[in-house]
Motif scaffolding. Structure first.
Motif, PDB file in Angstrom:
ATOM      1  N   SER A 236       0.847  -1.199   0.000  1.00  0.00           N
ATOM      2  CA  SER A 236       0.000   0.000   0.000  1.00  0.00           C
ATOM      3  C   SER A 236       0.874   1.237   0.000  1.00  0.00           C
ATOM      4  N   GLY A 237       0.266   2.334  -0.456  1.00  0.00           N
ATOM      5  CA  GLY A 237       0.999   3.588  -0.458  1.00  0.00           C
ATOM      6  C   GLY A 237       0.266   4.649  -1.239  1.00  0.00           C
ATOM      7  N   PRO A 238       0.802   5.849  -1.237  1.00  0.00           N
ATOM      8  CA  PRO A 238       0.103   6.996  -1.827  1.00  0.00           C
ATOM      9  C   PRO A 238       0.358   7.141  -3.325  1.00  0.00           C
ATOM     10  N   LEU A 239      -0.555   7.864  -3.971  1.00  0.00           N
ATOM     11  CA  LEU A 239      -0.261   8.434  -5.277  1.00  0.00           C
ATOM     12  C   LEU A 239       0.588   9.685  -5.045  1.00  0.00           C
ATOM     13  N   LEU A 240       1.533   9.930  -5.952  1.00  0.00           N
ATOM     14  CA  LEU A 240       2.486  11.016  -5.742  1.00  0.00           C
ATOM     15  C   LEU A 240       2.163  12.270  -6.538  1.00  0.00           C
ATOM     16  N   GLY A 241       1.184  12.205  -7.438  1.00  0.00           N
ATOM     17  CA  GLY A 241       0.768  13.386  -8.180  1.00  0.00           C
ATOM     18  C   GLY A 241       1.697  13.734  -9.327  1.00  0.00           C
ATOM     19  N   GLY A 242       1.321  14.788 -10.036  1.00  0.00           N
ATOM     20  CA  GLY A 242       2.158  15.267 -11.123  1.00  0.00           C
ATOM     21  C   GLY A 242       1.703  14.870 -12.502  1.00  0.00           C
ATOM     22  N   GLN A 243       0.568  14.176 -12.616  1.00  0.00           N
ATOM     23  CA  GLN A 243       0.023  13.766 -13.914  1.00  0.00           C
ATOM     24  C   GLN A 243       1.055  12.981 -14.725  1.00  0.00           C
ATOM     25  N   VAL A 244       1.592  11.943 -14.109  1.00  0.00           N
ATOM     26  CA  VAL A 244       2.608  11.105 -14.754  1.00  0.00           C
ATOM     27  C   VAL A 244       1.932  10.127 -15.705  1.00  0.00           C
ATOM     28  N   SER A 245       2.474  10.022 -16.904  1.00  0.00           N
ATOM     29  CA  SER A 245       1.877   9.150 -17.912  1.00  0.00           C
ATOM     30  C   SER A 245       2.952   8.337 -18.613  1.00  0.00           C
ATOM     31  N   PHE A 246       2.710   7.032 -18.755  1.00  0.00           N
ATOM     32  CA  PHE A 246       3.557   6.140 -19.541  1.00  0.00           C
ATOM     33  C   PHE A 246       2.669   5.320 -20.469  1.00  0.00           C
ATOM     34  N   MET A 247       3.257   4.811 -21.538  1.00  0.00           N
ATOM     35  CA  MET A 247       2.548   3.841 -22.357  1.00  0.00           C
ATOM     36  C   MET A 247       2.186   2.645 -21.475  1.00  0.00           C
ATOM     37  N   LEU A 248       0.951   2.165 -21.597  1.00  0.00           N
ATOM     38  CA  LEU A 248       0.543   0.994 -20.834  1.00  0.00           C
ATOM     39  C   LEU A 248       1.347  -0.231 -21.268  1.00  0.00           C
ATOM     40  N   ALA A 249       1.650  -1.099 -20.298  1.00  0.00           N
ATOM     41  CA  ALA A 249       2.236  -2.389 -20.640  1.00  0.00           C
ATOM     42  C   ALA A 249       1.354  -3.069 -21.690  1.00  0.00           C
ATOM     43  N   ARG A 250       1.962  -3.690 -22.657  1.00  0.00           N
ATOM     44  CA  ARG A 250       1.184  -4.201 -23.790  1.00  0.00           C
ATOM     45  C   ARG A 250       0.055  -5.150 -23.374  1.00  0.00           C
ATOM     46  N   PRO A 251       0.257  -6.025 -22.382  1.00  0.00           N
ATOM     47  CA  PRO A 251      -0.875  -6.865 -21.962  1.00  0.00           C
ATOM     48  C   PRO A 251      -2.013  -6.086 -21.295  1.00  0.00           C
ATOM     49  N   HIS A 252      -1.769  -4.827 -20.900  1.00  0.00           N
ATOM     50  CA  HIS A 252      -2.800  -4.015 -20.251  1.00  0.00           C
ATOM     51  C   HIS A 252      -3.484  -3.047 -21.208  1.00  0.00           C
ATOM     52  N   LEU A 253      -3.123  -3.112 -22.491  1.00  0.00           N
ATOM     53  CA  LEU A 253      -3.766  -2.228 -23.467  1.00  0.00           C
ATOM     54  C   LEU A 253      -5.223  -2.637 -23.661  1.00  0.00           C
ATOM     55  N   PRO A 254      -6.089  -1.697 -24.015  1.00  0.00           N
ATOM     56  CA  PRO A 254      -7.513  -2.029 -24.199  1.00  0.00           C
ATOM     57  C   PRO A 254      -7.727  -2.887 -25.433  1.00  0.00           C
ATOM     58  N   PRO A 255      -8.736  -3.756 -25.396  1.00  0.00           N
ATOM     59  CA  PRO A 255      -9.063  -4.548 -26.585  1.00  0.00           C
ATOM     60  C   PRO A 255      -9.746  -3.680 -27.630  1.00  0.00           C
ATOM     61  N   HIS A 256      -9.768  -4.152 -28.862  1.00  0.00           N
ATOM     62  CA  HIS A 256     -10.513  -3.448 -29.899  1.00  0.00           C
ATOM     63  C   HIS A 256     -12.006  -3.509 -29.568  1.00  0.00           C
ATOM     64  N   LEU A 257     -12.686  -2.409 -29.809  1.00  0.00           N
ATOM     65  CA  LEU A 257     -14.104  -2.333 -29.450  1.00  0.00           C
ATOM     66  C   LEU A 257     -14.983  -3.209 -30.340  1.00  0.00           C
ATOM     67  N   GLY A 258     -14.591  -3.372 -31.589  1.00  0.00           N
ATOM     68  CA  GLY A 258     -15.425  -4.170 -32.486  1.00  0.00           C
ATOM     69  C   GLY A 258     -16.698  -3.443 -32.878  1.00  0.00           C
ATOM     70  N   LEU A 259     -17.771  -4.197 -33.066  1.00  0.00           N
ATOM     71  CA  LEU A 259     -19.045  -3.625 -33.497  1.00  0.00           C
ATOM     72  C   LEU A 259     -19.663  -2.801 -32.373  1.00  0.00           C
ATOM     73  N   LEU A 260     -20.017  -1.558 -32.676  1.00  0.00           N
ATOM     74  CA  LEU A 260     -20.612  -0.694 -31.661  1.00  0.00           C
ATOM     75  C   LEU A 260     -22.067  -1.084 -31.406  1.00  0.00           C
ATOM     76  N   PRO A 261     -22.565  -0.856 -30.188  1.00  0.00           N
ATOM     77  CA  PRO A 261     -23.974  -1.134 -29.904  1.00  0.00           C
ATOM     78  C   PRO A 261     -24.877  -0.152 -30.637  1.00  0.00           C
TER      79      PRO A 261
END
Length: 372
Positions: A236-261
């Motif tokens: 456990s621990g805190p968020l440190l702030g600063g709007q830090v951004s990295f490319m997501l690890a490839r296995p954590h990338l979102p799937p393709h949405l496919g056909l929209l509802p």
């Protein structure tokens, strides 16, 4: 030719003046590692005004290459998983897949890692090898293990490190699994984003050790977290702030949405919060906590702009548009998606809309929670 040593010192002076470089050991390490040596393969420069984004190559023989290496900015080094700057002429319109992170963030994270002499560190995401070299300069190569998902990226990093006479343990594999063979570690630092902190990282850090990672989601808001590993196998621990951004690890990338509802279905009501709130980084992070499997897209339909959230886990969706000065939401699916978002935002506002630095991340064998 511009003197690289002079450019290097200018960068270090700026980072020191800005409060990024705070301690003598990291100032010394940063002074001994020339960034341009880890960008010999060149980088891609964003072509201003292009949509979708276009990128043009800058090679180490090009005018301006050296100066760019010592600017405090991230430099894209790979496009679409395989394309390098030397591979193309002209422009390419594909997504970046590897980069050299801006030095101020690299060094801020290393300062936040709170290493001590003798600390054994696992780095998740070798990239160009620049941050790996900084760790080696600070701790000694025998205490540094770095794992990279992409074999070609790892190979180039090893070559760059070898030119600096640095030979840490270099592993090619899935960084989300860590590297148990060299465990336990005193510290883990991740230079990729994750949606949830992997259990393997906690298992491979000794109790009292630290994990520094950027936690985010599919709505493109993320923050740096520093977690302490406990005797019971939690962290456990805190968020440190600063709007830090990295490319997501490839296995954590979102799937393709496919056909929209069918967005004509669903129930419609006036929204308490409109999708304009998603322009704010902190608010977007809070929304991610309520809808962790949601992706966002903006579409033009029936002469108006709609913001659509689609939960890829449940199939639920919410479409929002502005009409005569008020926001309307239409939603459908097994979960009432925007109701859940508004309930979460209501609790957050009732608590005084605390900043992300007031949030705590807790990871147990049952999963991850983030709360203020």
């Amino acid at each position: 030719m511009t003197d690289p040593a002079h450019l290097h010192q200018q960068l270090l002076d700026r980072l020191t003046a800005d409060g990024v470089l705070r301690t003598k050991p990291w100032k010394s390490a940063a002074g001994s590692v020339p960034r341009h040596e880890f960008l010999r393969g060149g980088f891609f420069r964003y072509v201003a005004g292009t949509s979708p984004s276009a990128w043009s190559p800058v090679l180490d023989t090009d005018t301006g290459w050296l100066e760019a290496c010592y600017r405090d900015e991230s430099l894209v080094t790979q496009i679409a998983g395989t394309v390098l700057p030397a591979d193309i002429r002209g422009q390419i319109m594909r997504e970046p897949t590897s980069s050299s992170t801006l030095p101020s963030l690299v060094l801020r994270m290393l300062e936040e890692l709170h290493v001590e002499p003798g600390s054994k560190v696992l780095e998740i995401g070798t990239g160009t090898g620049y941050s790996t070299a900084l760790l080696c300069a600070r701790l000694g190569e025998e205490l540094v293990t770095s794992i990279e998902y992409d074999e070609a990226v790892a190979s180039r990093a090893r070559a760059a490190l070898a030119r600096q006479d640095m030979f840490p343990t270099s592993v090619t594999g899935d960084g989300l699994l860590g590297h148990a063979a060299s465990a336990p570690y005193d510290r883990i630092i991740a230079t990729c984003g994750v949606r949830t902190v992997p259990a393997a990282w906690i298992e491979q850090v000794r109790p009292g050790g630290l994990i520094l990672a950027t936690i985010g989601g599919w709505l493109d808001s993320s923050e740096l977290a520093r977690l302490t590993v406990h005797d019971d196998g939690s962290a456990s621990g805190p968020l440190l702030g600063g709007q830090v951004s990295f490319m997501l690890a490839r296995p954590h990338l979102p799937p393709h949405l496919g056909l929209l509802p069918d967005l004509n279905d669903g129930k419609e009501r006036q929204a308490v919060f409109g999708s304009d709130i998603l322009a704010d980084w902190t608010t977007r992070f809070v929304v991610q906590l309520a809808a962790p499997h949601a992706q966002r897209l903006t579409i033009e339909r029936a002469g108006r702009t709609e913001d659509v959230l689609i939960d890829v886990a449940s199939g639920s969706w919410a479409a929002l548009c502005e009409d005569a000065g008020r926001w309307i939401v239409r939603q459908d699916g097994p979960e009432v998606l925007w109701d859940t978002v508004e309930e979460q935002l209501g609790r957050w506002h009732t608590a005084g809309a605390p900043a992300l630095e007031e949030f705590t991340v807790t990871v147990t064998p049952d999963g991850q929670t983030i709360h203020w």
